[in-house]
Every structure is written in C-alpha cells, then in structure tokens.
Design an enzyme around this catalytic site. Structure first.
Site, short mmCIF file in Angstrom:
data_model
loop_
_atom_site.label_atom_id
_atom_site.label_comp_id
_atom_site.label_asym_id
_atom_site.label_seq_id
_atom_site.Cartn_x
_atom_site.Cartn_y
_atom_site.Cartn_z
N HIS A 59 -6.92 -23.91 -6.86
CA HIS A 59 -6.19 -24.00 -5.59
C HIS A 59 -7.08 -24.64 -4.53
O HIS A 59 -7.49 -24.00 -3.58
CB HIS A 59 -5.73 -22.63 -5.14
CG HIS A 59 -4.89 -21.91 -6.16
ND1 HIS A 59 -5.42 -21.33 -7.27
CD2 HIS A 59 -3.55 -21.70 -6.23
CE1 HIS A 59 -4.44 -20.79 -7.99
NE2 HIS A 59 -3.31 -21.00 -7.38
N HIS A 193 8.04 -18.32 -6.47
CA HIS A 193 7.49 -18.24 -5.12
C HIS A 193 7.51 -19.61 -4.46
O HIS A 193 7.41 -20.63 -5.13
CB HIS A 193 6.10 -17.61 -5.06
CG HIS A 193 4.97 -18.32 -5.77
ND1 HIS A 193 5.02 -18.70 -7.08
CD2 HIS A 193 3.73 -18.67 -5.34
CE1 HIS A 193 3.85 -19.24 -7.43
NE2 HIS A 193 3.06 -19.26 -6.39
N GLU A 240 4.25 -23.36 -11.42
CA GLU A 240 3.07 -22.84 -12.14
C GLU A 240 3.44 -22.27 -13.50
O GLU A 240 2.60 -22.16 -14.39
CB GLU A 240 2.38 -21.75 -11.31
CG GLU A 240 1.67 -22.29 -10.08
CD GLU A 240 1.03 -21.19 -9.24
OE1 GLU A 240 0.29 -21.53 -8.31
OE2 GLU A 240 1.28 -19.99 -9.49
#
Lengths: 280, 139
Positions: A59, A193, A240
């Site tokens: 990230h 999300h 993801e």
C-alpha cells in the site's frame, strides 16, 4: 517433495494490526472479528507450516509509482515491517525462504509468468496483519514467508483468470522442490470496501458470501469474474479479492472447507476469512 | 478449463471503469495525471519531510511540479478534487496520516456525511450497492 497443504483467505485491514498492537482484540468492537480467527490460530499450532506463500499488496510502502510490478516475488532472507507513517509495527521481522522462493521464481518464469524479483523490501500491513491474525503475538513468526506482491491498485490489475493460473503454476513449482516442506498459501485483502469518493463505505455482504461459496468445492466460477463486477458490487478496493484466487488456484481442482468467518464492519471494510484444503 | 473471456476491446474496458457512481478508478490515465501528487504524498513517509512540510506547506509543495489547482486542493485537503486530478487514496493517506486523522475519518470527508454519520453507517452494515452500481444503467 514440498507440498501445498492448505490455503487461507483473509482481509488485511491495518486497523486489525492496531487492535493487536494495542491489546484491544477482545473489546466490543474487535472481539467478534478476532473470535472468528480463534479456530485458525489453534489449527495453525497443529499444522506447523514450514513456509507460507503470502499473497498481498503493498500500500505505497515498499513501492511507489516509480515502478509498478504486476506480480513480484520476494526472494530475500528477511524483511522488516514497514514504517507506514506512524512507525513500524512492533512485530517480529519476517524470515524469508530464499531457496524455495528462488525455485518458485525460476519455475514461474519458465512456466510463462514473467515475475519481478524482489531481493530487499519492507513489508507493510498487507503482509504483517495476516501473520498476526493467524499466528497471534509470538516472539518469532513460526513459519518462513515467501511474499508475493500483486498490483491491485493501478489499473489494469491482473485478471482473476491470470491470478488463478498463477496459483496453478505456483502449485507445480512447489511440488518440484525436492525438500520436504509443509507449505501453505494465503490470499489476503478484501472483502468489499471502498475507501474513496462519494460512494465510500460500500459493503456487500451478499456478494462477499457468494464469493466465499465459490472458493469451496470444484467450481472455477470465481476465476471468470470480470474487474467491473468487483468494482460495481464490492467497491473500488474490493478488487483485492483477485489475490484470493491465486490461493484458490494453487489448491488444485477441488477444495474442502475447514473454516469460514465473516463480519461487518472493521473500519471501512468487510472482514472475510476462509481456510481450505486441497481435496483429491 | 473453459475459455477465458479475454478483454478484447481495451476502449470498452476503460469506458466501463468510468461508469461507477461516486468513484474514480485509478486508471493509467489518472496515474499519469496524478504522478507528482502521489510522489509528493509518498515523500511524507519520512519524519524529516513531514516536519518540513508542516513548517511551511506551501513552500514544500512549491518544490514539486504540481499544478496550482492541485496545490490548492492539497492545502485544502480536498480529497475528492485530488482523486479527480489523479491522486490515489493509498498515497493520499500519507497526507491525512501526517495530519493525524484516522483513515475512516478521512474517507468520510469524501462523502456527503459527517464523520459520526459515516461511522454509524458502517456500524449499521455499510453503504448498500443498490442504485450505486452503474451511472448509465441506473441500478
């Protein structure tokens, strides 16, 4: 011969690491999340994997926008927890398995997967949070780790089909490693999300659970889910979940369900967790 | 193994990515546009740079080849505007982390809710995808 004995899927939300590091894992907010991992922590103690191939995404910690590898494999001997802006997590350093990692890297390249090789990197919450969830808070991680970093940030990210096929190739690579090793593969990230824009906060319990269903048994339906479906149904960061397909692909044609857990919410995210084993 | 439904038309693929309500997919086009915004944000990963940025934000930003519009958005912490200019949330998170703002609170500023309202929505099960899937399709 080395063998892939099990696959684990898990979210890797950074706040879970904060909960572990601040001893909040049994409070009202985090208790129901961590309770769903109790089974797995006990199971891991019995399974004692030698190595975990840990599929995760960085990230903006080890990599920035200068270089964006689609699939990168860590071939080093050790990795330090990354400083993500508030100091590195106080967790053990991660020990690599360079022999197995280089063997997998070479095998994958010969199997038409053009891997990027990483010799040095720091590993962020994408990798250390799953270790905490599955192994708790030991002084030393009980397994060596082969990190496998996937670009799931800059589009186009790899397709579900490509991820699944990479998993299949990883299985072939592991099985041609001469040493007897108990190897697990973990796919991390997700579930639904969205961290950006006016639609932020989107969660989709129904879709997430249908995805978990698809990982069990002999279906390969999940490998054909297009990017746009993840985006529409699971939010911009739900993509993801393609990393779970690397894990699923590595388990072979059929899987058996050992454990499953789902909880909403953790911060902005739906928590999903599954433990599978290959079934012949 | 059945045949892969390969992406045959890159233009159709990219057009679909623009069809999600309230979302800026981090496409190559945005990554190119926002390159220096994101690399600036990445620079805040070191304590020295964070201290220099805090001491004089505008002067620090002047060291980067970023447009006046983007600089203004960075100074105003206008994250939706920054997404439009190619900012990516994982990079922009370096900025709100430097500000000491939790991830979910920063995320809430991009919605039409206050932080307490957003937090309650998440506790209640999050935002439903109903009507939020497609701009063109309206479903």
């Amino acid at each position: 011969m080395a063998r892939i004995t099990a696959g684990v899927g898990s979210s890797h939300v950074p706040l879970l690491g904060v909960a572990v590091d601040q001893g909040k894992t049994r409070d009202d907010y985090f208790g129901p999340i961590f309770a769903g991992y109790d089974w797995t922590r006990e199971w891991e103690k019995a399974e004692k994997p030698d190595v975990v191939i840990l599929v995760f995404n960085d990230h903006a910690s080890a990599f920035d926008m200068k270089i964006v590898p689609t699939f990168a494999i860590g071939c080093g001997d050790h990795y330090k927890p990354a400083d993500e802006g508030w100091g590195p997590r106080k967790v053990p350093d991660v020990e690599g398995h360079a022999d197995l990692a280089w063997h997998i890297a070479q095998s994958l390249i010969l199997d038409d997967f053009d891997m990027t090789i990483i010799n040095e990197m720091d590993v962020d919450h994408g990798l250390t949070v799953p270790l905490s969830m599955m192994f708790g808070t030991p002084d030393k991680w009980p397994a060596k780790v082969v990190p496998l970093a996937v670009n799931v940030v800059t589009y186009p990210v790899p397709s579900g089909n490509r991820c699944w096929a990479l998993g299949e190739a990883i299985r072939r690579a592991v099985e041609s490693f001469p040493e007897d090793l108990n190897v697990q593969i973990w796919g991390t990230g997700g579930m639904s999300h969205q961290l950006q824009g006016p639609r932020a906060g989107l969660l989709n319990r129904e879709w997430d659970n249908a995805f978990l269903d698809m990982l069990v048994g002999d279906s390969d339906a999940a490998r054909w889910i297009p990017h746009i479906e993840y985006l529409r149904e699971t939010g911009s960061e739900g993509i993801e979940m393609v990393m779970w397909l690397i894990m699923r692909g590595a388990l072979g044609p059929k899987t058996r369900l050992l454990h499953r857990h789902y909880h909403i919410p953790c911060s902005n995210t739906a928590i999903g967790h599954i433990v599978l084993e290959p079934e012949d | 193994m059945t045949q892969a439904p390969a992406i045959r038309d890159i233009h159709a693929y990219l057009a679909e990515l623009e069809d999600i309500p309230g979302t800026r997919v981090y496409t190559a086009a945005r990554a190119r546009k926002g390159y220096h915004i994101n690399q600036f944000a990445m620079s805040l990963m070191t304590p020295e740079n964070r201290a220099r940025f805090r001491a004089d934000e505008a002067a620090y930003l002047d060291e980067w080849p970023i447009s006046a519009e983007a600089k203004a958005a960075l100074l105003a912490r206008d994250y939706n505007a920054l997404l439009d200019m190619g900012g990516n949330i994982y990079f922009l998170s370096k900025l709100f982390s430097s500000d000491g703002i939790p991830f979910a609170e920063a995320v809430s500023t991009m919605t039409d809710m206050t932080w307490p309202e957003y937090r309650q929505m998440m506790l209640d099960g999050g935002r439903s995808p109903e009507g939020q899937r497609s701009i063109k399709g309206g479903y």
